[in-house]
Motif scaffolding. Sequence first.
Motif, PDB file in Angstrom:
ATOM      1  N   UNK A 275     -17.298 -32.128  12.949  1.00 11.45           N
ATOM      2  CA  UNK A 275     -17.267 -31.166  14.052  1.00 11.45           C
ATOM      3  C   UNK A 275     -17.442 -29.736  13.572  1.00 11.45           C
ATOM      4  N   UNK A 276     -16.713 -29.363  12.520  1.00 12.34           N
ATOM      5  CA  UNK A 276     -16.786 -27.996  11.990  1.00 12.34           C
ATOM      6  C   UNK A 276     -18.159 -27.682  11.406  1.00 12.34           C
ATOM      7  N   UNK A 277     -18.713 -28.636  10.658  1.00 13.26           N
ATOM      8  CA  UNK A 277     -20.020 -28.414  10.020  1.00 13.26           C
ATOM      9  C   UNK A 277     -21.122 -28.297  11.070  1.00 13.26           C
ATOM     10  N   UNK A 278     -21.133 -29.215  12.045  1.00 13.58           N
ATOM     11  CA  UNK A 278     -22.152 -29.149  13.098  1.00 13.58           C
ATOM     12  C   UNK A 278     -22.017 -27.854  13.906  1.00 13.58           C
ATOM     13  N   UNK A 279     -20.779 -27.415  14.117  1.00 17.53           N
ATOM     14  CA  UNK A 279     -20.548 -26.151  14.824  1.00 17.53           C
ATOM     15  C   UNK A 279     -21.104 -24.966  14.045  1.00 17.53           C
ATOM     16  N   UNK A 280     -20.855 -24.961  12.731  1.00 14.72           N
ATOM     17  CA  UNK A 280     -21.368 -23.883  11.873  1.00 14.72           C
ATOM     18  C   UNK A 280     -22.891 -23.877  11.873  1.00 14.72           C
ATOM     19  N   UNK A 281     -23.486 -25.056  11.794  1.00 16.54           N
ATOM     20  CA  UNK A 281     -24.947 -25.145  11.801  1.00 16.54           C
ATOM     21  C   UNK A 281     -25.526 -24.676  13.139  1.00 16.54           C
ATOM     22  N   UNK A 282     -24.831 -24.987  14.227  1.00 17.00           N
ATOM     23  CA  UNK A 282     -25.296 -24.552  15.551  1.00 17.00           C
ATOM     24  C   UNK A 282     -25.260 -23.033  15.672  1.00 17.00           C
ATOM     25  N   UNK A 283     -24.164 -22.413  15.199  1.00 22.82           N
ATOM     26  CA  UNK A 283     -24.063 -20.945  15.235  1.00 22.82           C
ATOM     27  C   UNK A 283     -25.155 -20.330  14.371  1.00 22.82           C
ATOM     28  N   UNK A 284     -25.363 -20.899  13.197  1.00 21.67           N
ATOM     29  CA  UNK A 284     -26.440 -20.442  12.315  1.00 21.67           C
ATOM     30  C   UNK A 284     -27.780 -20.466  13.056  1.00 21.67           C
ATOM     31  N   UNK A 285     -28.072 -21.596  13.715  1.00 19.70           N
ATOM     32  CA  UNK A 285     -29.340 -21.749  14.422  1.00 19.70           C
ATOM     33  C   UNK A 285     -29.522 -20.740  15.541  1.00 19.70           C
ATOM     34  N   UNK A 286     -28.463 -20.500  16.286  1.00 24.04           N
ATOM     35  CA  UNK A 286     -28.535 -19.541  17.403  1.00 24.04           C
ATOM     36  C   UNK A 286     -28.895 -18.151  16.886  1.00 24.04           C
ATOM     37  N   UNK A 287     -28.227 -17.717  15.820  1.00 18.29           N
ATOM     38  CA  UNK A 287     -28.481 -16.368  15.317  1.00 18.29           C
ATOM     39  C   UNK A 287     -29.767 -16.286  14.489  1.00 18.29           C
ATOM     40  N   UNK A 288     -30.209 -17.395  13.925  1.00 23.21           N
ATOM     41  CA  UNK A 288     -31.487 -17.385  13.204  1.00 23.21           C
ATOM     42  C   UNK A 288     -32.655 -17.195  14.172  1.00 23.21           C
ATOM     43  N   UNK A 289     -32.576 -17.874  15.307  1.00 23.42           N
ATOM     44  CA  UNK A 289     -33.712 -17.846  16.233  1.00 23.42           C
ATOM     45  C   UNK A 289     -33.575 -16.822  17.364  1.00 23.42           C
ATOM     46  N   UNK A 290     -32.336 -16.393  17.648  1.00 24.36           N
ATOM     47  CA  UNK A 290     -32.144 -15.458  18.759  1.00 24.36           C
ATOM     48  C   UNK A 290     -31.421 -14.180  18.340  1.00 24.36           C
ATOM     49  N   UNK A 291     -31.292 -13.953  17.024  1.00 17.31           N
ATOM     50  CA  UNK A 291     -30.526 -12.814  16.515  1.00 17.31           C
ATOM     51  C   UNK A 291     -31.076 -11.457  16.889  1.00 17.31           C
ATOM     52  N   UNK A 292     -32.335 -11.385  17.229  1.00 16.88           N
ATOM     53  CA  UNK A 292     -32.933 -10.090  17.561  1.00 16.88           C
ATOM     54  C   UNK A 292     -32.855  -9.749  19.042  1.00 16.88           C
ATOM     55  N   UNK A 293     -32.254 -10.628  19.825  1.00 18.10           N
ATOM     56  CA  UNK A 293     -32.130 -10.352  21.262  1.00 18.10           C
ATOM     57  C   UNK A 293     -31.142  -9.224  21.508  1.00 18.10           C
ATOM     58  N   UNK A 294     -31.383  -8.469  22.570  1.00 11.58           N
ATOM     59  CA  UNK A 294     -30.532  -7.314  22.891  1.00 11.58           C
ATOM     60  C   UNK A 294     -29.081  -7.711  23.095  1.00 11.58           C
TER      61      UNK A 294
ATOM     62  N   UNK B 164     -21.416 -17.592   9.198  1.00  9.09           N
ATOM     63  CA  UNK B 164     -22.551 -18.365   9.711  1.00  9.09           C
ATOM     64  C   UNK B 164     -23.516 -17.483  10.497  1.00  9.09           C
ATOM     65  N   UNK B 165     -22.962 -16.513  11.215  1.00 11.93           N
ATOM     66  CA  UNK B 165     -23.804 -15.558  11.948  1.00 11.93           C
ATOM     67  C   UNK B 165     -24.698 -14.784  10.991  1.00 11.93           C
ATOM     68  N   UNK B 166     -24.096 -14.270   9.928  1.00  6.73           N
ATOM     69  CA  UNK B 166     -24.839 -13.479   8.949  1.00  6.73           C
ATOM     70  C   UNK B 166     -25.903 -14.334   8.266  1.00  6.73           C
ATOM     71  N   UNK B 167     -25.563 -15.581   7.947  1.00  7.76           N
ATOM     72  CA  UNK B 167     -26.541 -16.472   7.316  1.00  7.76           C
ATOM     73  C   UNK B 167     -27.738 -16.691   8.240  1.00  7.76           C
ATOM     74  N   UNK B 168     -27.482 -16.815   9.528  1.00  3.32           N
ATOM     75  CA  UNK B 168     -28.564 -16.992  10.485  1.00  3.32           C
ATOM     76  C   UNK B 168     -29.419 -15.753  10.631  1.00  3.32           C
ATOM     77  N   UNK B 169     -28.763 -14.588  10.741  1.00  5.50           N
ATOM     78  CA  UNK B 169     -29.485 -13.325  10.917  1.00  5.50           C
ATOM     79  C   UNK B 169     -30.389 -13.039   9.727  1.00  5.50           C
ATOM     80  N   UNK B 170     -29.867 -13.294   8.520  1.00  6.58           N
ATOM     81  CA  UNK B 170     -30.650 -13.012   7.311  1.00  6.58           C
ATOM     82  C   UNK B 170     -31.663 -14.121   7.020  1.00  6.58           C
ATOM     83  N   UNK B 171     -31.690 -15.131   7.895  1.00  7.42           N
ATOM     84  CA  UNK B 171     -32.618 -16.267   7.759  1.00  7.42           C
ATOM     85  C   UNK B 171     -32.509 -16.924   6.386  1.00  7.42           C
ATOM     86  N   UNK B 172     -31.268 -17.119   5.980  1.00 13.30           N
ATOM     87  CA  UNK B 172     -31.025 -17.832   4.729  1.00 13.30           C
ATOM     88  C   UNK B 172     -31.623 -19.228   4.831  1.00 13.30           C
ATOM     89  N   UNK B 173     -32.150 -19.733   3.728  1.00 14.88           N
ATOM     90  CA  UNK B 173     -32.711 -21.076   3.689  1.00 14.88           C
ATOM     91  C   UNK B 173     -31.698 -22.077   4.236  1.00 14.88           C
TER      92      UNK B 173
END
Length: 195
Positions: free
Chosen positions: A65-84, A125-134
């Motif tokens: 549950x925790x890992x999938x949640x972290x991955x989901x947050x990562x994905x949201x900020x990787x793909x939508x991090x530039x939204x207002x 996880x947010x920062x990892x997504x924003x910086x588009x970490x591998x």
Amino acid sequence: MNLQAMNPSDFITTLTLTYKQIGPITAMLLCFMEAFLPFLPLSAFVMANSAAFGLIEGLLLSSLGSILGAWAVYGIFRFFGNRKCLRKYIEHRTVQTYMNRLEQHSFIIIGFLCMLPVFPNSVITTVAGITKMNFKKFAFASAFGITGLNTIFSLVGSDLHAFLHSPLKVLTVIAVFFSIHLIGTQMKNRMLSNS
């Protein structure tokens, strides 16, 4: 049922049986939701899962549950991090500080910080997504850190009855958590002060 008249052991048993009725899927979802709502008590969920479903199953449910949640947050900020709507959060000083540190030591920092309850995993996880970490690096590092932390909480939760009757175990766990908290706080302060 008079809960006040129960001894601590019976109270924990009753509480565990009641919690078990929510089922394993809901137990896993509670840990998943904590990634989005960091004010939720993850440690309590992990210990409850282990107490209700056993050490191995409880650890698996909590970690999945925790890992999938972290991955989901990562994905949201990787793909939508530039939204207002997310820009104000991204521009927060703490997030900016973590972004700078993550760019320097990405893999090691994520793995280690996910293992420390002092650090807000949602920020990491947010920062990892924003910086588009591998994603492969992030997935492995976060899974390693989250599983390590959950293992500690699961060990406590799976043996609550023994902890009630063993002051030495209680003191050992308190010492471990205090040490982790101290190390995490010092690292956090050092990272933020060097921004």
